[in-house]
Design an enzyme around this catalytic site. Structure first.
Site, PDB file in Angstrom:
ATOM      1  N   PRO A 144       0.782  -1.245   0.000  1.00  0.00           N
ATOM      2  CG  PRO A 144       0.002  -0.967   2.181  1.00  0.00           C
ATOM      3  CD  PRO A 144       0.726  -1.932   1.291  1.00  0.00           C
ATOM      4  CB  CYS A 145       2.932   2.820  -2.611  1.00  0.00           C
ATOM      5  SG  CYS A 145       1.967   2.336  -4.035  1.00  0.00           S
TER       6      CYS A 145
END
EC number: 2.1.1.63
Length: 176
Positions: A144-145
């Site tokens: 989850p950048c």
């Protein structure tokens, strides 16, 4: 001078999954592990990241594992815990691997600054390097950048576009 031997292309499967924020491209290996997840309108960028990480890549239409598709669909339907059930594998430098593994530890519904992530992986002065590794992450959403934000709380940079980042964070319950 003799020609250097070339490595054969790495073969991956390509599948598509409709989501509320666009068509997702799912790249999987022969064992069913996710190698990349990106958006159809960013396919060129995804292919370039795959080339940088693996060299020559051959993508052929192939369905992703049903459990992966279900987990992603469930996530987009509101079951935020489903992402941790997805098997993934990616190539990268040791530093990139460290950043990407740390991304996977940021819980849904929370955000972290680039500096805080740099400190978490014991490289507090490597904020820019963390940002660069984050930008080279080929597995959007699952790694989850989108949960990384600026030190002042602002939404900064997202490979799939800031509107998608905003949607993902709101979907996870983050006020943006």
């Amino acid at each position: 001078m003799p020609a250097r031997p070339t490595k054969p292309p790495v073969s991956f499967g390509l599948d598509r999954l409709a989501t509320p924020i666009g068509m997702a491209l799912l790249i999987t290996d022969a064992e069913g592990a996710l190698r990349a997840l990106d958006w159809e309108d960013y396919e060129h960028r995804m292919r370039e990241l795959l080339r940088l990480h693996y060299g020559l890549v051959d993508l052929s239409d192939q369905p992703a594992p049903a459990a992966m598709r279900t987990a992603l669909s469930d996530y987009f339907d509101g079951d935020l815990g489903q992402l941790s059930d997805i098997a993934w594998r990616i190539a990268g430098t040791p530093f990139q691997q460290k950043v990407w593994n740390a991304l996977a530890q940021i819980p849904a519904g929370t955000t972290m600054s680039y500096g805080a992530l740099a400190a978490r992986i014991d490289t507090p002065k490597a904020i820019r390097a963390v940002g660069h590794a984050n930008g080279s992450n080929p597995i959007s959403v699952v790694l989850p950048c989108h949960r990384l934000i600026g030190a002042d709380g602002s939404l900064v940079k997202y490979g799939g576009g800031l509107e998608r980042k905003r949607w993902l964070l709101r979907h996870e319950g983050v006020a943006v």
